[in-house]
Write an enzyme that holds these catalytic residues in place. Structure first.
Site, PDB file in Angstrom:
ATOM      1  N   SER A 238     -10.066   6.963   4.058  1.00  0.00           N
ATOM      2  CA  SER A 238     -10.246   7.199   2.816  1.00  0.00           C
ATOM      3  C   SER A 238     -10.795   8.599   2.726  1.00  0.00           C
ATOM      4  O   SER A 238     -10.044   9.685   3.109  1.00  0.00           O
ATOM      5  CB  SER A 238     -11.583   6.249   2.169  1.00  0.00           C
ATOM      6  OG  SER A 238     -11.624   6.201   1.122  1.00  0.00           O
TER       7      SER A 238
ATOM      8  N   ASP B  23      -3.343  -0.475  -2.572  1.00  0.00           N
ATOM      9  CA  ASP B  23      -4.591   0.308  -2.572  1.00  0.00           C
ATOM     10  C   ASP B  23      -4.449   1.084  -3.749  1.00  0.00           C
ATOM     11  O   ASP B  23      -3.444   1.991  -3.829  1.00  0.00           O
ATOM     12  CB  ASP B  23      -4.814   1.081  -1.228  1.00  0.00           C
ATOM     13  CG  ASP B  23      -5.929   1.879  -1.632  1.00  0.00           C
ATOM     14  OD1 ASP B  23      -6.794   1.927  -2.296  1.00  0.00           O
ATOM     15  OD2 ASP B  23      -6.055   2.698  -0.529  1.00  0.00           O
TER      16      ASP B  23
ATOM     17  N   HIS C  51      -6.624  -0.745   1.118  1.00  0.00           N
ATOM     18  CA  HIS C  51      -7.334   0.234   1.370  1.00  0.00           C
ATOM     19  C   HIS C  51      -7.747   0.141   3.124  1.00  0.00           C
ATOM     20  O   HIS C  51      -8.564  -0.587   3.254  1.00  0.00           O
ATOM     21  CB  HIS C  51      -8.699   0.368   0.801  1.00  0.00           C
ATOM     22  CG  HIS C  51      -9.248   1.698   0.609  1.00  0.00           C
ATOM     23  ND1 HIS C  51      -8.377   2.924   0.199  1.00  0.00           N
ATOM     24  CD2 HIS C  51     -10.581   2.297   0.901  1.00  0.00           C
ATOM     25  CE1 HIS C  51      -9.242   4.032   0.180  1.00  0.00           C
ATOM     26  NE2 HIS C  51     -10.562   3.626   0.622  1.00  0.00           N
TER      27      HIS C  51
END
Lengths: 514, 514
Positions: A197, A438, A463
């Site tokens: 991320s 995601d 994710h």
């Protein structure tokens, strides 16, 4: 790795289910008073015996602190202030300097290392095969790595927060890694940085900016293209919508219709009180937005973190669709909430009453440089219209901090526009991994840029799934994704060894370079 | 491009013939009261009719100012302060957006653009062939681009000087270029950055850090490896010595012997007065070091800027060698001074009585991050021993500014160690050009790193020769060097056009990247 579900109604309601949701994943729901991301906790807890023995154990970790420079890019006296930056090392699998064994470095993101370290199984799962040293470095301003005396002082105002940004964080990582390698006499041991991320963005940017420090990067679910106008603003919510629609067309339709239904009830006399009762809110709703925002965040986070075997999106849709014929829309939607949150005496739609340190950190970062223009139009998702408005966004940040964001700085500093054209003959050794379910994958790199800057994605993934600890329950596509990542990294390291050997044998004619 | 002859006795005598010498090159000797670099002036003035019509003319230049951010890497309120950064554009040769014509950008170094712009002929000489736009950007804190109200305020103390460093300067350049391309709708016009000496370092670093802004870089005489322990400390003076020895072995021997001869005379009663008379110093010598330092700087700068047709090193050696038999060593050496400086009523060994703004700028830069460890041992050059001592250096800077240098920051930020290993599979499109008679070439990149990161050097060249305006008197090897550079840049641009066309025709299967 747990970059927050972003803010969608930025100027109205601050950063709805940001990072803290994912920090929450590691706290008991009762303690947190916030939605409990069962998807995380359960998948980590189911059948622990299936976990490989290489999984992270706190016993294997040694904690260190590096005396870090407050400001790498300035020479004012204050810039020389130092602080203690935390990092942790697992020496258990390392082959050592003689075998030039690699070093896996996890680049901390917007949370305390304490929250990350147990869930990030990728490094420990694969270190034995590589005889790799494992290092986790905490991001400045998070966890124990706050630069001023205390968290409160560090977050006091813009004077102290000013040093909190990605360029400084990358320089921190460079210093820690260089120092560590020197101390271990491991200068030639190849470093692979990894992150998810926001941490994935940092990993890819680190390889781009510090190729002399890291040989390669695994950037998991890194939406490095969600800046400026590179990615359509509605990318995020389009995927949330697609996830729900793929789970069930009728479920998607129900949700899509629910917003106007909520507005309709709310507009009636005593309507908010009706909604409060219907959704068992812990305190009476003040606006219908509060409820809509709560539901919005649930759909977003369930899409972002949907994963087998729970498949929470399907679970929600199953109850929405499965209610007896004639059940009204709002009752169906509420059943979805219960399916996700579990049976509770009440549901707290105001969980920002209890913001975490991570929440404040991420709020600052998105209000200074990490301006991701996430929005949606009037009919392009299953959600009500909520366009991204830079002017409002800027004003909100300005009101909050006294300084405006710099919305174009990320692309100025790191690029992003025409990324294939720019990088196809520049740079190497980056994996951009994504799961196409995601929502953040909409801002990810989803096509190979060159032979060694590659996109490895799965259609089913959510994710940062690849970074979590392997489990016997992992679907085949996830196992294969990780395998491909590992083979790719192995390829980089093998090539590096060949080049290193050649460099050592080189005896070029003068003039030469060392 | 005119990076100063460095400081050799750093802790004793501050920055002897630094940048100001080369700024001086553009001032009449009478005005400057400093040594006049005839080598520059003459070669620029001889036979001006031979200069190509494409040469820089001030009439072709338009001056602009960009509202620049004081601190790109911080969000304290003060960081948002802006200043006016000067840049100049020559539109005369530009083919425009429709032909995607290239943009040549000269990255300013440690001097005012006013001092550089007339001597940097490379861009105007070759722009017509490329239909290139020419842009010159001034480096922050030099010329008219001082960030605070005035030069004095900008250089007041470390509080104001803190923002003065290479990372900030590179970010400045990125912002100016991005803004300019946007204003011209020239987003796809390829940018080639160029610079010499410190500006050459900046050019190569810019391509490494901002590949999305510049397609390639010409880094002329850029000693990017003269940091940390990458280059032997005595690299610089070894080449000065070699240059003199190659001109004349006996001349070299005379100079080598002169130092002890000076010490011998100085140690006698009234010895300094004898030396003052012998060398016609404008004021009586206070120490023999003063004289030795003066001579040292003359040998260094003549080696650094030796070039045909003057070939000043040979000219000096001719008079040193050519003195009548029996002439004593010091008279020979003084004859060398006269050969270089011209006949004067006296010779000012204290020219740091008149420091320039450039001097103060470069002193700060070398005292903060650009710590080049230039020194020499007791018997490895024709000069007296003067080892580089980081401890003393640090103390001197600390005394002067109140903050110490960060001697390892350049390699942390930009790399340098094992450069071939690091960059052979990373980055592209950089020319490192050097002349091997330039003492700074000892810290330059002198071997190809890859197919597109190449070293183009000449055995005979001195500092930054390729960047100067072409002249009918240029030796063949210089003409060829420039030709090779231009062909290399042409190759980058042609490849880019092919890639751009392919990118525009691309219609890749989903998921795709723009």
């Amino acid at each position: 790795m747990i970059m927050a579900v972003h803010s969608k109604k930025f100027s109205v309601h601050w950063f709805p289910p940001l990072l803290l949701l994912f920090v929450m994943a590691f706290l008991p729901a009762t303690q947190s008073k916030m939605p409990n991301l069962d998807v995380f906790r359960k998948s980590r807890m189911v059948n622990p015996s299936a976990a490989k023995p290489s999984s992270t154990s706190k016993d294997d970790l040694q904690t260190f602190f590096y005396t870090q420079t407050l400001d790498h890019f300035n020479y004012r006296p204050e810039s020389y202030t130092t602080f203690q930056q935390r990092y942790m090392i697992n020496f258990k699998y390392w082959g050592g300097v003689n075998s030039i064994a690699p070093i896996f470095v996890f680049l901390g993101e917007e949370s305390s290392l304490d929250d990350d370290i147990e869930s990030i199984g990728f490094l420990t799962d694969h270190a034995p095969r590589f005889n790799a040293l494992i290092v986790y470095i905490e991001h400045r301003y998070y966890g124990k790595s706050v630069p001023f005396e205390s968290w409160e002082k560090s977050f006091q105002n813009t004077e102290t927060l000013g040093y909190f940004n990605s360029a400084q964080a990358l320089a921190d990582y460079a210093e820690v890694i260089i120092d560590l390698k020197k101390n271990l006499s491991a200068e030639f041991c190849p470093v692979i940085v990894m992150g998810g991320s926001y941490g994935g963005m940092l990993a890819s940017w680190f390889r781009l900016k510090y190729p002399h420090v890291a040989l390669g990067a695994l950037a998991s679910s890194a939406p490095i293209l969600y800046f400026d106008d590179i990615t359509p603003h509605n990318g995020y919510y389009s995927i949330v919508t697609k996830d729900y629609r793929e789970a069930s067309e009728s479920c998607h339709d129900t949700i899509r219709e629910s917003w106007s239904e909520i507005d309709k009830v709310a507009s009636q006399a005593d309507g908010l009180s009706v909604l409060s009762q219907k959704f068992k809110t812990c305190s009476p709703l003040n606006t219908s937005f509060e409820l809509k925002d709560y539901l919005d965040s649930i759909y977003a986070e369930t899409a972002q973190f949907n994963r087998p075997p729970e498949n929470i999106v399907n679970k929600i849709c199953d109850v929405i669709d499965g209610a007896p014929k004639g059940t009204d829309i709002l009752s169906r939607v509420f059943a979805g909430v219960v399916a996700y949150m579990g049976n509770r005496s009440c549901y707290d739609t105001n969980y920002y009453n209890y913001p975490t340190q991570g929440y404040f950190g991420w709020r600052w970062q998105t209000c200074s440089e990490l301006v991701m223009p996430i929005g949606r139009g009037s009919n392009d998702t299953m959600f009500p219209s909520s366009p991204f408005d830079l002017k409002n966004y800027t004003k909100s940040c300005q009101d909050l901090y006294g300084v405006p964001p710099r919305p174009h700085w990320i692309t100025t500093q790191f690029g992003g526009h025409d990324i294939r054209l720019v990088l196809q003959k520049f740079a190497s050794n980056i994996i951009f991994s994504n799961g196409l379910k995601d929502p953040y994958s909409s801002g990810g790199v989803l096509a190979n840029i060159s032979d060694s800057i590659v996109a490895i994605y799965t259609n089913e993934g959510s994710h940062c799934m690849d970074l979590y600890q392997a489990s016997a329950h992992d679907p085949k596509w996830l196992v294969m994704q990780r395998q491909l990542e590992i083979e790719t990294i192995k390829g980089w390291i093998e090539k590096y060894y060949v080049e290193l050997a050649a460099a050592n044998q080189d005896n070029p004619a003068e003039p030469s370079q060392n």
